[in-house]
Design a protein around this motif. Structure first.
Motif, PDB file in Angstrom:
ATOM      1  N   MET A   1      18.481  -6.283 -38.513  1.00  0.00           N
ATOM      2  CA  MET A   1      17.660  -6.682 -37.372  1.00  0.00           C
ATOM      3  C   MET A   1      18.497  -6.489 -36.118  1.00  0.00           C
ATOM      4  N   LEU A   2      17.887  -5.978 -35.081  1.00  0.00           N
ATOM      5  CA  LEU A   2      18.521  -5.880 -33.772  1.00  0.00           C
ATOM      6  C   LEU A   2      17.826  -6.860 -32.840  1.00  0.00           C
ATOM      7  N   ILE A   3      18.595  -7.603 -32.094  1.00  0.00           N
ATOM      8  CA  ILE A   3      18.025  -8.363 -30.981  1.00  0.00           C
ATOM      9  C   ILE A   3      18.736  -7.837 -29.761  1.00  0.00           C
ATOM     10  N   ASP A   4      17.971  -7.199 -28.908  1.00  0.00           N
ATOM     11  CA  ASP A   4      18.500  -6.456 -27.772  1.00  0.00           C
ATOM     12  C   ASP A   4      19.479  -5.418 -28.321  1.00  0.00           C
ATOM     13  N   GLU A   5      20.757  -5.521 -28.037  1.00  0.00           N
ATOM     14  CA  GLU A   5      21.738  -4.543 -28.510  1.00  0.00           C
ATOM     15  C   GLU A   5      22.608  -5.091 -29.645  1.00  0.00           C
ATOM     16  N   GLU A   6      22.363  -6.312 -30.087  1.00  0.00           N
ATOM     17  CA  GLU A   6      23.189  -6.962 -31.110  1.00  0.00           C
ATOM     18  C   GLU A   6      22.614  -6.702 -32.506  1.00  0.00           C
ATOM     19  N   VAL A   7      23.463  -6.237 -33.417  1.00  0.00           N
ATOM     20  CA  VAL A   7      23.056  -5.917 -34.781  1.00  0.00           C
ATOM     21  C   VAL A   7      23.347  -7.107 -35.697  1.00  0.00           C
ATOM     22  N   TYR A   8      22.361  -7.460 -36.512  1.00  0.00           N
ATOM     23  CA  TYR A   8      22.511  -8.518 -37.515  1.00  0.00           C
ATOM     24  C   TYR A   8      22.173  -7.896 -38.864  1.00  0.00           C
ATOM     25  N   GLY A   9      23.115  -7.945 -39.807  1.00  0.00           N
ATOM     26  CA  GLY A   9      22.903  -7.280 -41.074  1.00  0.00           C
ATOM     27  C   GLY A   9      23.029  -8.204 -42.267  1.00  0.00           C
ATOM     28  N   ARG A  10      22.651  -7.645 -43.407  1.00  0.00           N
ATOM     29  CA  ARG A  10      22.659  -8.360 -44.690  1.00  0.00           C
ATOM     30  C   ARG A  10      21.890  -9.674 -44.587  1.00  0.00           C
ATOM     31  N   LEU A  11      20.709  -9.583 -44.008  1.00  0.00           N
ATOM     32  CA  LEU A  11      19.902 -10.774 -43.726  1.00  0.00           C
ATOM     33  C   LEU A  11      18.957 -11.119 -44.862  1.00  0.00           C
ATOM     34  N   ASN A  12      18.617 -12.375 -44.896  1.00  0.00           N
ATOM     35  CA  ASN A  12      17.473 -12.817 -45.682  1.00  0.00           C
ATOM     36  C   ASN A  12      16.528 -13.478 -44.674  1.00  0.00           C
ATOM     37  N   PRO A  13      15.309 -13.782 -45.061  1.00  0.00           N
ATOM     38  CA  PRO A  13      14.360 -14.348 -44.099  1.00  0.00           C
ATOM     39  C   PRO A  13      14.861 -15.617 -43.407  1.00  0.00           C
ATOM     40  N   GLN A  14      15.516 -16.493 -44.140  1.00  0.00           N
ATOM     41  CA  GLN A  14      15.991 -17.743 -43.543  1.00  0.00           C
ATOM     42  C   GLN A  14      17.065 -17.489 -42.485  1.00  0.00           C
ATOM     43  N   GLN A  15      17.961 -16.561 -42.740  1.00  0.00           N
ATOM     44  CA  GLN A  15      18.996 -16.225 -41.753  1.00  0.00           C
ATOM     45  C   GLN A  15      18.372 -15.639 -40.491  1.00  0.00           C
ATOM     46  N   ALA A  16      17.377 -14.775 -40.667  1.00  0.00           N
ATOM     47  CA  ALA A  16      16.698 -14.188 -39.511  1.00  0.00           C
ATOM     48  C   ALA A  16      16.040 -15.280 -38.669  1.00  0.00           C
ATOM     49  N   LEU A  17      15.408 -16.247 -39.327  1.00  0.00           N
ATOM     50  CA  LEU A  17      14.798 -17.373 -38.614  1.00  0.00           C
ATOM     51  C   LEU A  17      15.841 -18.153 -37.821  1.00  0.00           C
ATOM     52  N   GLN A  18      16.982 -18.429 -38.441  1.00  0.00           N
ATOM     53  CA  GLN A  18      18.035 -19.185 -37.762  1.00  0.00           C
ATOM     54  C   GLN A  18      18.518 -18.457 -36.512  1.00  0.00           C
ATOM     55  N   ILE A  19      18.669 -17.145 -36.591  1.00  0.00           N
ATOM     56  CA  ILE A  19      19.128 -16.369 -35.446  1.00  0.00           C
ATOM     57  C   ILE A  19      18.115 -16.434 -34.316  1.00  0.00           C
ATOM     58  N   VAL A  20      16.845 -16.237 -34.635  1.00  0.00           N
ATOM     59  CA  VAL A  20      15.796 -16.284 -33.608  1.00  0.00           C
ATOM     60  C   VAL A  20      15.707 -17.682 -32.994  1.00  0.00           C
ATOM     61  N   ARG A  21      15.827 -18.700 -33.817  1.00  0.00           N
ATOM     62  CA  ARG A  21      15.769 -20.079 -33.307  1.00  0.00           C
ATOM     63  C   ARG A  21      16.939 -20.372 -32.370  1.00  0.00           C
ATOM     64  N   LYS A  22      18.123 -19.814 -32.654  1.00  0.00           N
ATOM     65  CA  LYS A  22      19.268 -19.997 -31.749  1.00  0.00           C
ATOM     66  C   LYS A  22      18.988 -19.380 -30.387  1.00  0.00           C
ATOM     67  N   PHE A  23      18.334 -18.230 -30.366  1.00  0.00           N
ATOM     68  CA  PHE A  23      17.948 -17.618 -29.088  1.00  0.00           C
ATOM     69  C   PHE A  23      16.991 -18.534 -28.333  1.00  0.00           C
ATOM     70  N   LYS A  24      16.024 -19.103 -29.053  1.00  0.00           N
ATOM     71  CA  LYS A  24      15.068 -20.025 -28.428  1.00  0.00           C
ATOM     72  C   LYS A  24      15.779 -21.242 -27.849  1.00  0.00           C
ATOM     73  N   GLU A  25      16.695 -21.832 -28.632  1.00  0.00           N
ATOM     74  CA  GLU A  25      17.436 -23.021 -28.175  1.00  0.00           C
ATOM     75  C   GLU A  25      18.258 -22.710 -26.944  1.00  0.00           C
ATOM     76  N   ALA A  26      18.899 -21.558 -26.920  1.00  0.00           N
ATOM     77  CA  ALA A  26      19.703 -21.169 -25.768  1.00  0.00           C
ATOM     78  C   ALA A  26      18.825 -21.041 -24.522  1.00  0.00           C
ATOM     79  N   ASN A  27      17.592 -20.596 -24.693  1.00  0.00           N
ATOM     80  CA  ASN A  27      16.687 -20.469 -23.563  1.00  0.00           C
ATOM     81  C   ASN A  27      16.266 -21.831 -23.036  1.00  0.00           C
TER      82      ASN A  27
END
Length: 92
Positions: A63-89
């Motif tokens: 998964m890419l978010i903007d220019e940052e690459v996130y690899g070897r993901l499972n659905p739960q990890q992807a959710l955690q990453i997106v939620r961290k972006f939301k929290e930072a906002n």
């Protein structure tokens, strides 16, 4: 013609990523963000999209978010990453 979000969440759908569960990641992110692939969240914070291959097959699924690459993901990890972006906002 459609507005795009502040952050683009792009899921790889190349063969390796597809076989290793990219579809499951898309499903959970669509539910979390309340939008479909190609759409932008109501607050215009995220746009969810896909691409055929990022060339990072060894990291599948990717998964890419903007220019940052996130690899070897499972659905739960992807959710955690997106939620961290939301929290930072929310904090800003």
């Amino acid at each position: 013609t459609e507005p795009i979000g502040d952050h683009t969440v792009n899921i790889c759908l190349g063969t390796a990523c597809h076989v290793k569960g990219a579809g499951d990641i898309i499903n959970v992110l669509e539910k979390e963000l309340k939008l479909k692939v190609g759409g932008t969240s109501e607050d215009r914070f995220f746009t969810l999209s896909t691409a055929r291959c990022f060339g990072a097959c060894g990291l599948a699924p990717v998964m890419l978010i903007d220019e940052e690459v996130y690899g070897r993901l499972n659905p739960q990890q992807a959710l955690q990453i997106v939620r961290k972006f939301k929290e930072a906002n929310v904090k800003n």
